[in-house]
Scaffold this motif. Structure first.
Motif, PDB file in Angstrom:
ATOM      1  N   SER A 150      15.345  37.500  35.226  1.00 29.20           N
ATOM      2  CA  SER A 150      15.106  38.807  34.596  1.00 29.20           C
ATOM      3  C   SER A 150      15.963  38.962  33.336  1.00 29.20           C
ATOM      4  O   SER A 150      17.124  38.552  33.322  1.00 29.20           O
ATOM      5  CB  SER A 150      15.389  39.932  35.589  1.00 29.20           C
ATOM      6  OG  SER A 150      16.745  39.961  35.912  1.00 29.20           O
ATOM      7  N   HIS A 151      15.357  39.511  32.307  1.00 29.72           N
ATOM      8  CA  HIS A 151      16.051  39.722  31.023  1.00 29.72           C
ATOM      9  C   HIS A 151      15.873  41.175  30.587  1.00 29.72           C
ATOM     10  O   HIS A 151      14.799  41.738  30.764  1.00 29.72           O
ATOM     11  CB  HIS A 151      15.477  38.790  29.947  1.00 29.72           C
ATOM     12  CG  HIS A 151      15.932  37.377  30.089  1.00 29.72           C
ATOM     13  ND1 HIS A 151      16.770  36.762  29.200  1.00 29.72           N
ATOM     14  CD2 HIS A 151      15.672  36.461  31.045  1.00 29.72           C
ATOM     15  CE1 HIS A 151      17.015  35.523  29.586  1.00 29.72           C
ATOM     16  NE2 HIS A 151      16.346  35.307  30.705  1.00 29.72           N
ATOM     17  N   PRO A 152      16.919  41.770  29.989  1.00 34.01           N
ATOM     18  CA  PRO A 152      16.805  43.171  29.577  1.00 34.01           C
ATOM     19  C   PRO A 152      16.200  43.339  28.184  1.00 34.01           C
ATOM     20  O   PRO A 152      16.565  42.612  27.254  1.00 34.01           O
ATOM     21  CB  PRO A 152      18.272  43.631  29.579  1.00 34.01           C
ATOM     22  CG  PRO A 152      19.075  42.392  29.344  1.00 34.01           C
ATOM     23  CD  PRO A 152      18.270  41.209  29.771  1.00 34.01           C
ATOM     24  N   THR A 204      14.786  46.624  25.394  1.00 34.25           N
ATOM     25  CA  THR A 204      14.709  48.057  25.102  1.00 34.25           C
ATOM     26  C   THR A 204      13.253  48.503  25.055  1.00 34.25           C
ATOM     27  O   THR A 204      12.404  47.812  24.465  1.00 34.25           O
ATOM     28  CB  THR A 204      15.386  48.328  23.739  1.00 34.25           C
ATOM     29  OG1 THR A 204      16.701  47.771  23.798  1.00 34.25           O
ATOM     30  CG2 THR A 204      15.456  49.805  23.424  1.00 34.25           C
ATOM     31  N   THR A 225      13.776  33.081  25.600  1.00 34.55           N
ATOM     32  CA  THR A 225      12.976  33.843  24.634  1.00 34.55           C
ATOM     33  C   THR A 225      12.090  32.922  23.790  1.00 34.55           C
ATOM     34  O   THR A 225      10.986  33.314  23.411  1.00 34.55           O
ATOM     35  CB  THR A 225      13.891  34.703  23.731  1.00 34.55           C
ATOM     36  OG1 THR A 225      15.067  33.958  23.416  1.00 34.55           O
ATOM     37  CG2 THR A 225      14.295  35.979  24.419  1.00 34.55           C
ATOM     38  N   MET A 256      10.307  44.655  21.885  1.00 34.32           N
ATOM     39  CA  MET A 256      10.383  43.698  20.784  1.00 34.32           C
ATOM     40  C   MET A 256      11.283  42.559  21.280  1.00 34.32           C
ATOM     41  O   MET A 256      12.336  42.830  21.848  1.00 34.32           O
ATOM     42  CB  MET A 256      11.014  44.430  19.619  1.00 34.32           C
ATOM     43  CG  MET A 256      11.458  43.588  18.505  1.00 34.32           C
ATOM     44  SD  MET A 256      12.582  44.633  17.563  1.00 34.32           S
ATOM     45  CE  MET A 256      14.080  43.846  17.928  1.00 34.32           C
ATOM     46  N   ASP A 308      24.913  42.585  25.325  1.00 33.38           N
ATOM     47  CA  ASP A 308      25.435  41.380  25.952  1.00 33.38           C
ATOM     48  C   ASP A 308      26.243  41.795  27.170  1.00 33.38           C
ATOM     49  O   ASP A 308      27.218  42.526  27.029  1.00 33.38           O
ATOM     50  CB  ASP A 308      26.344  40.663  24.934  1.00 33.38           C
ATOM     51  CG  ASP A 308      26.588  39.236  25.338  1.00 33.38           C
ATOM     52  OD1 ASP A 308      26.443  38.936  26.542  1.00 33.38           O
ATOM     53  OD2 ASP A 308      26.934  38.426  24.457  1.00 33.38           O
ATOM     54  N   TYR A 348      24.164  30.558  29.483  1.00 32.01           N
ATOM     55  CA  TYR A 348      24.091  31.798  30.265  1.00 32.01           C
ATOM     56  C   TYR A 348      23.489  31.586  31.657  1.00 32.01           C
ATOM     57  O   TYR A 348      24.018  32.049  32.656  1.00 32.01           O
ATOM     58  CB  TYR A 348      23.269  32.844  29.501  1.00 32.01           C
ATOM     59  CG  TYR A 348      23.297  34.196  30.160  1.00 32.01           C
ATOM     60  CD1 TYR A 348      24.361  35.060  29.968  1.00 32.01           C
ATOM     61  CD2 TYR A 348      22.267  34.595  31.011  1.00 32.01           C
ATOM     62  CE1 TYR A 348      24.408  36.295  30.589  1.00 32.01           C
ATOM     63  CE2 TYR A 348      22.303  35.833  31.644  1.00 32.01           C
ATOM     64  CZ  TYR A 348      23.375  36.671  31.415  1.00 32.01           C
ATOM     65  OH  TYR A 348      23.422  37.898  32.050  1.00 32.01           O
ATOM     66  N   LYS A 404      13.262  38.994  20.317  1.00 34.40           N
ATOM     67  CA  LYS A 404      13.695  38.027  19.302  1.00 34.40           C
ATOM     68  C   LYS A 404      13.960  36.702  19.995  1.00 34.40           C
ATOM     69  O   LYS A 404      14.630  36.657  21.042  1.00 34.40           O
ATOM     70  CB  LYS A 404      14.964  38.532  18.623  1.00 34.40           C
ATOM     71  CG  LYS A 404      15.411  37.618  17.510  1.00 34.40           C
ATOM     72  CD  LYS A 404      16.428  38.286  16.627  1.00 34.40           C
ATOM     73  CE  LYS A 404      16.788  37.365  15.476  1.00 34.40           C
ATOM     74  NZ  LYS A 404      17.763  37.952  14.585  1.00 34.40           N
TER      75      LYS A 404
HETATM   76  C1  LIG Z   1      20.876  46.378  27.216  1.00 33.46           C
HETATM   77  C2  LIG Z   1      20.197  45.252  26.460  1.00 33.46           C
HETATM   78  C3  LIG Z   1      19.054  45.505  25.716  1.00 33.46           C
HETATM   79  C4  LIG Z   1      18.461  44.460  25.014  1.00 33.46           C
HETATM   80  N1  LIG Z   1      17.329  44.726  24.248  1.00 33.46           N
HETATM   81  C5  LIG Z   1      16.756  43.720  23.554  1.00 33.46           C
HETATM   82  C6  LIG Z   1      15.565  43.946  22.771  1.00 33.46           C
HETATM   83  O1  LIG Z   1      15.019  45.051  22.743  1.00 33.46           O
HETATM   84  N2  LIG Z   1      15.044  42.916  22.087  1.00 33.46           N
HETATM   85  C7  LIG Z   1      15.630  41.653  22.117  1.00 33.46           C
HETATM   86  O2  LIG Z   1      15.102  40.750  21.474  1.00 33.46           O
HETATM   87  N3  LIG Z   1      16.764  41.410  22.839  1.00 33.46           N
HETATM   88  C8  LIG Z   1      17.323  42.403  23.560  1.00 33.46           C
HETATM   89  N4  LIG Z   1      18.433  42.151  24.309  1.00 33.46           N
HETATM   90  C9  LIG Z   1      18.998  40.790  24.313  1.00 33.46           C
HETATM   91  C10 LIG Z   1      18.164  39.909  25.216  1.00 33.46           C
HETATM   92  O3  LIG Z   1      18.176  40.345  26.554  1.00 33.46           O
HETATM   93  C11 LIG Z   1      18.725  38.470  25.149  1.00 33.46           C
HETATM   94  O4  LIG Z   1      18.766  38.118  23.807  1.00 33.46           O
HETATM   95  C12 LIG Z   1      17.843  37.506  25.809  1.00 33.46           C
HETATM   96  O5  LIG Z   1      17.875  37.743  27.201  1.00 33.46           O
HETATM   97  C13 LIG Z   1      18.324  36.095  25.452  1.00 33.46           C
HETATM   98  O6  LIG Z   1      17.807  35.172  26.349  1.00 33.46           O
HETATM   99  P1  LIG Z   1      17.708  33.606  26.010  1.00 33.46           P
HETATM  100  O7  LIG Z   1      17.811  32.872  27.294  1.00 33.46           O
HETATM  101  O8  LIG Z   1      16.532  33.323  25.182  1.00 33.46           O
HETATM  102  O9  LIG Z   1      18.931  33.307  25.094  1.00 33.46           O
HETATM  103  P2  LIG Z   1      20.376  32.660  25.432  1.00 33.46           P
HETATM  104  O10 LIG Z   1      20.745  31.895  24.227  1.00 33.46           O
HETATM  105  O11 LIG Z   1      20.266  31.931  26.740  1.00 33.46           O
HETATM  106  O12 LIG Z   1      21.169  33.946  25.585  1.00 33.46           O
HETATM  107  C14 LIG Z   1      21.739  34.579  24.489  1.00 33.46           C
HETATM  108  C15 LIG Z   1      22.669  35.647  25.049  1.00 33.46           C
HETATM  109  O13 LIG Z   1      21.881  36.693  25.618  1.00 33.46           O
HETATM  110  C16 LIG Z   1      22.512  37.162  26.829  1.00 33.46           C
HETATM  111  N5  LIG Z   1      21.557  36.972  27.928  1.00 33.46           N
HETATM  112  C17 LIG Z   1      20.805  35.896  28.197  1.00 33.46           C
HETATM  113  N6  LIG Z   1      20.090  36.068  29.305  1.00 33.46           N
HETATM  114  C18 LIG Z   1      20.398  37.297  29.761  1.00 33.46           C
HETATM  115  C19 LIG Z   1      20.013  38.056  30.900  1.00 33.46           C
HETATM  116  N7  LIG Z   1      19.145  37.585  31.794  1.00 33.46           N
HETATM  117  N8  LIG Z   1      20.569  39.271  31.086  1.00 33.46           N
HETATM  118  C20 LIG Z   1      21.480  39.750  30.214  1.00 33.46           C
HETATM  119  N9  LIG Z   1      21.881  39.078  29.107  1.00 33.46           N
HETATM  120  C21 LIG Z   1      21.347  37.878  28.884  1.00 33.46           C
HETATM  121  C22 LIG Z   1      23.741  36.338  27.040  1.00 33.46           C
HETATM  122  O14 LIG Z   1      24.865  37.035  26.588  1.00 33.46           O
HETATM  123  C23 LIG Z   1      23.558  35.130  26.198  1.00 33.46           C
HETATM  124  O15 LIG Z   1      24.768  34.596  25.732  1.00 33.46           O
HETATM  125  C24 LIG Z   1      19.011  43.163  25.044  1.00 33.46           C
HETATM  126  C25 LIG Z   1      20.154  42.917  25.823  1.00 33.46           C
HETATM  127  C26 LIG Z   1      20.751  43.942  26.526  1.00 33.46           C
HETATM  128  C27 LIG Z   1      21.953  43.667  27.357  1.00 33.46           C
END
Ligand SMILES: Cc1cc2nc3c(=O)[nH]c(=O)nc-3n(C[C@H](O)[C@H](O)[C@H](O)COP(=O)(O)OP(=O)(O)OC[C@H]3O[C@@H](n4cnc5c(N)ncnc54)[C@H](O)[C@@H]3O)c2cc1C
Length: 430
Positions: free
Chosen positions: A257-259, A261, A282, A274, A428, A148, A276
């Motif tokens: 920046s990551h989203p 809730t 993460t 919360m 996503d 990502y 995960k």
């Molecule tokens: C509207 C919304 C609300 C969310 N709420 C929660 C929540 O309350 N709790 C929670 O645990 N997770 C939530 N998520 C998911 C969370 O944002 C991703 O799981 C997290 O950013 C993953 O990051 P990573 O680099 O560890 O994982 P990666 O393995 O790098 O990413 C896993 C997937 O998460 C998505 N992602 C990664 N980075 C981002 C980013 N910066 N912006 C958007 N999407 C991304 C991509 O689709 C990617 O394939 C939410 C996502 C969205 C879109």
């Protein structure tokens, strides 16, 4: 599903406006003497439509807060961005192909050469550079599926190819050729380039955000933690189920920046999320984050809200998609919804993965309009939509992995459930 919002119509009408406007150029178009006028016109329409959809797709992913309301949420804007960008890509591929096809069958080499930036005129080569750049970036998006973070950086180069495509278009189409079309192209180009600059350069300036600090961290299980924050300056106002983009400012944690809730807490000032551990970012957050860490919140975004539904509702959560439902339950504890009758189906792989169940069970005892159904797929198998009673007349709220959401939405369609009763949030944006 098709919860069509005015934004969807407006953006497509704006993109398609190029067709009648380009009609005004019929007969006056510059073209190749060995192509029929109909072919010249068709090719011009395809090229201009490719440009309008490509340019406008930038508006849909710029995270413009006031716009999301017209599309039904930021996740739906991203969905529309994907659709529009895909249409633009297909049209972009057709444009040089339609120009080159006149060399078939007599001169196959010329056919191949004309698809590459090997032309004598710079303005034509610019179009070819833009096309090949976009093909490369679309390969990263659709085929290679980069991680990502790397993908996000690569995708920013789309803006560069937008500028190259813009130069290509404006050198070929002048004001005197077709003034209305030229003004329209200036307008949509301004929107597209403006949206790109807003997203990449000015986002931080226009969105100073809300400064918060970490007050409490609780490990719920091996992969999930909750984090509570209190404001350092101005307080963020949000509705339950909305989300913010979080930028942590702490040594060892990336600034991206990551989203997440937002959950309301008993204390009116603080918010909770919360998280995960799913990937690189993460996992680092889980290992590194400490009390007192500073964080910048940008938002709130999202319009996933049970209060917009009727009193009879079905809530379906998969994995981390439980987050907005927890937020709603916390909200309901403070602000009841009269006569709400909500059945929650919470799908997890195994029992240990389920979180917040004790709180949900005690809420179930206190609030007779709420009922929890825990589905452990390893034991019970996957939730079957057909087994949910009286689904047809209830508002359905859905949040979970994309595969689950897609498959359930397909089931709802097959069952003839009105799309207006189906509300979902995508976790996503890719
Ligand atoms: C509207 C919304 C609300 C969310 N709420 C929660 C929540 O309350 N709790 C929670 O645990 N997770 C939530 N998520 C998911 C969370 O944002 C991703 O799981 C997290 O950013 C993953 O990051 P990573 O680099 O560890 O994982 P990666 O393995 O790098 O990413 C896993 C997937 O998460 C998505 N992602 C990664 N980075 C981002 C980013 N910066 N912006 C958007 N999407 C991304 C991509 O689709 C990617 O394939 C939410 C996502 C969205 C879109």
């Amino acid at each position: 599903m098709k919860n069509l919002k005015p934004g969807n119509y407006v953006i497509w009408v704006l993109a398609l406006l190029v067709i009648p406007l380009s009609l005004l150029s019929v007969g006056g178009g510059k073209g190749h003497h060995d192509m029929s006028p109909a072919m010249i016109y068709l090719n011009m329409v395809i090229a201009l439509l490719a440009y309008s959809t490509f340019t406008l797709s930038f508006v849909l992913c710029a995270r413009i807060k006031w716009l999301e309301h017209y599309f039904g949420g930021l996740d739906k804007m991203y969905q529309m961005h994907h659709k529009m960008a895909l249409v633009a890509f297909i049209l972009l591929l057709s444009h040089p192909f339609l120009l080159a096809i006149r060399w078939i069958p007599n001169n196959f080499v010329r056919f191949l050469l004309s698809i590459f930036p090997l032309h004598r005129r710079l303005e034509v080569n610019l179009g070819s550079y833009a096309l090949w750049g976009i093909i490369l970036l679309m390969l990263f998006t659709l085929v290679i599926k980069l991680p990502y973070r790397t993908w996000k950086i690569s995708h920013k180069f789309m803006g560069l190819f937008l500028i190259v495509a813009l130069l290509h278009t404006f050198i070929l189409i002048s004001f005197s050729d077709n003034p209305l079309l030229w003004i329209y192209l200036c307008f949509i180009s301004g929107l597209g380039v403006g949206a790109f600059l807003y997203q990449t350069v000015f986002f931080g300036i226009f969105n100073s955000g809300y400064s918060y600090k970490v007050d409490a961290i609780e490990r719920v299980n091996e992969r999930i933690m909750t984090i509570e924050f209190s404001p350092v300056g101005k307080k963020l106002h949000f509705s339950s189920g909305q989300f913010c983009f979080f930028n942590f400012c702490y040594p060892g944690i990336s600034k991206e920046s990551h989203p997440y809730t937002l959950f309301p807490t008993g204390n009116g000032n603080s918010v909770q999320i919360m998280v995960k551990a799913l990937g690189d970012y993460t996992n680092v957050l889980h290992r590194t984050l400490k009390l007192g860490a500073k964080v910048l919140l940008r938002g709130p975004y999202g319009s996933f809200d049970f209060r917009e539904g009727k009193k009879d509702q079905v809530w379906i959560a998969g994995g981390v998609g439980i987050a907005p439902f927890i937020s709603w339950i916390k909200d309901l504890q403070q602000r009841p919804f009269p006569d709400l009758n909500a059945e929650l189906y919470y799908c997890v792989h195994q029992g240990d993965d389920a979180i917040y169940t004790n709180e949900m069970k005690s809420f179930e005892e206190d609030f007779k309009g709420f009922h929890l159904n825990l589905i452990c797929t390893a034991v019970d198998g996957k939730l079957k939509i057909k087994d949910i009673p009286d689904l047809e007349n209830k508002d359905i709220f859905l949040c979970g992995p994309q595969t689950m959401t897609r498959s359930f939405i397909k089931n709802f369609k097959e069952m003839g459930i009105s799309p207006h009763l189906v509300h979902y949030e995508n976790f996503d944006f890719r």
